[in-house]
Motif scaffolding. Structure first.
Motif, mmCIF file in Angstrom:
data_model
loop_
_atom_site.group_PDB
_atom_site.id
_atom_site.type_symbol
_atom_site.label_atom_id
_atom_site.label_comp_id
_atom_site.label_asym_id
_atom_site.label_seq_id
_atom_site.Cartn_x
_atom_site.Cartn_y
_atom_site.Cartn_z
ATOM 1 N N ASP A 80 67.114 -22.007 63.294
ATOM 2 C CA ASP A 80 65.713 -21.654 63.488
ATOM 3 C C ASP A 80 64.937 -22.793 64.150
ATOM 4 O O ASP A 80 65.206 -23.974 63.891
ATOM 5 N N ARG A 108 58.762 -10.317 65.223
ATOM 6 C CA ARG A 108 59.713 -10.712 66.263
ATOM 7 C C ARG A 108 58.995 -11.403 67.408
ATOM 8 O O ARG A 108 57.842 -11.099 67.710
ATOM 9 N N PHE A 114 61.080 -13.507 63.707
ATOM 10 C CA PHE A 114 59.987 -14.475 63.561
ATOM 11 C C PHE A 114 59.449 -14.356 62.139
ATOM 12 O O PHE A 114 59.335 -13.248 61.601
ATOM 13 N N VAL A 142 61.270 -19.207 64.274
ATOM 14 C CA VAL A 142 61.865 -18.177 65.127
ATOM 15 C C VAL A 142 63.340 -18.510 65.274
ATOM 16 O O VAL A 142 63.722 -19.683 65.376
ATOM 17 N N PHE A 159 56.477 -17.104 70.482
ATOM 18 C CA PHE A 159 56.472 -17.726 69.159
ATOM 19 C C PHE A 159 55.266 -18.658 69.007
ATOM 20 O O PHE A 159 54.569 -18.636 67.980
#
Length: 347
Positions: A80, A108, A114, A142, A159
């Protein structure tokens, strides 16, 4: 009527009866095999259903410096990108209701999961914001890669936009890792995952008579399979409830949906193993071999690959040896098959 005419009539009758009998026998021989009645007092296993899986499968790991009593975050820096979100001003607190109201409408960024977590000041846990709770800080993450590919610059920018909007709504300031470094890390992870993503498939083909859906379901149920949520699909559940199935058995969904399934003719079924999704301790490949052999024997079929080539014991042994090497490699990368991280990455 003369004796000759009587004899001819009798002979004709015998021939006609033989033709009718042969036609009936041939019809039975070519008709799809049907399920047998279950013994009285038993419940057919096919009435069971595939368990629902948690859509967000994550591992408890710690991505950043936390108070020693805090529970580790569901996010993991191994797969991540993680951005910290600090509240503006000492002693500031955000209610769960305010955090929920500020959350983005989707979870997402492009094709990547996300998430936003808050640090609960009462339980000292990192968690998805919940009503009635108080939070002293947040973080957003994310996923770097999944089976859709590596996180790219556009997804990273999405993001950032989502995280910044959340931070603005709660009067906080986010701190993001450097984009190019994270995108490069995503590509490296995606390359590793692509090179170690194994999905195995066996096909069991009928030698002679075809099978009805009920016949397939009954024989599979005797081996522990339960009905899936999709027509024409059955699963062999994992030993731990809620985890991905060990094996998936599938056949023509049109046959399962036919008005009279008993008349639907199935000539092959498929067994599937998603290696990264199933814990090594389940011995999924050993069970896959055993299931394939048992179904082929019981249903008068043969085990082949996707191209129709017969799979012999020697070929199976080679596949098994290669899988052991793959398991070792995934474990060395902290992505052991069946682990929550592996299930997220190979999804």
């Amino acid at each position: 009527m003369s004796n000759l005419q009587i004899g001819l009539a009798i002979a004709g009758g015998v021939v006609l009866a033989a033709v009718v009998a042969h036609g009936a026998w041939n019809s039975r021989r070519n008709a799809p095999r049907q399920a047998k009645p279950e013994p009285t007092g038993t419940t057919p296993q096919t009435q069971l259903r595939e368990p629902a899986l948690d859509g967000d499968i994550e591992r408890d790991t710690q991505p950043m410096s936390l108070p020693p009593v805090a529970r580790r975050s569901a996010m993991d820096s191994l797969i991540d990108v993680i951005a910290t979100i600090a509240l503006d001003g000492p002693g500031m607190v955000v209610s769960g209701e305010a955090a929920i109201a500020a959350m983005p409408s989707t979870r997402r960024a492009g094709t990547k999961p996300f998430a936003i977590e808050g640090y609960n000041l009462v339980t000292l846990n990192w968690e998805v914001p919940a009503a009635g709770q108080r939070y002293g800080g947040f973080q957003a993450g994310v996923q770097l890669a999944n089976r859709s590919g590596a996180l790219n610059e556009i997804e990273y920018s999405e993001f950032v936009v989502k995280t910044q909007a959340f931070a603005d709504a709660i009067n906080a300031t986010p701190e993001f890792p450097e984009m190019l470094e994270e995108v490069a890390r995503a590509r490296e992870l995606d390359q590793f995952a692509s090179a170690h993503d194994a999905q195995l498939g066996f096909t069991i083909r009928a030698r002679d008579a075809s099978w009805s859906p009920g016949y397939v379901q009954q024989n599979a149920a005797h081996l522990g399979f339960v009905a899936g949520v999709i027509p024409g699909r059955m699963v062999l559940p994992a030993s731990t409830e809620g985890l991905a199935p060990v094996l998936v058995l599938s056949f023509d969904p049109q046959a399962a949906l036919a008005e009279d399934p008993a008349q639907s003719a199935i000539r092959d079924i498929a067994l599937h193993l998603d290696v990264a999704q199933v814990d090594r301790s389940e011995q999924p490949f050993v069970r896959m071999r055993e299931v394939a052999a048992a179904l082929a024997q019981t249903m008068d079929g043969v085990v082949t690959d996707d191209n129709g080539q017969l799979l012999n014991a020697q070929t199976m042994d080679v596949i098994g040896s290669e899988l052991e090497i793959l398991y070792d490699t995934l474990e060395q990368r902290d992505l052991a098959a069946g682990s929550l991280l592996a299930r997220r990455l190979f999804a």
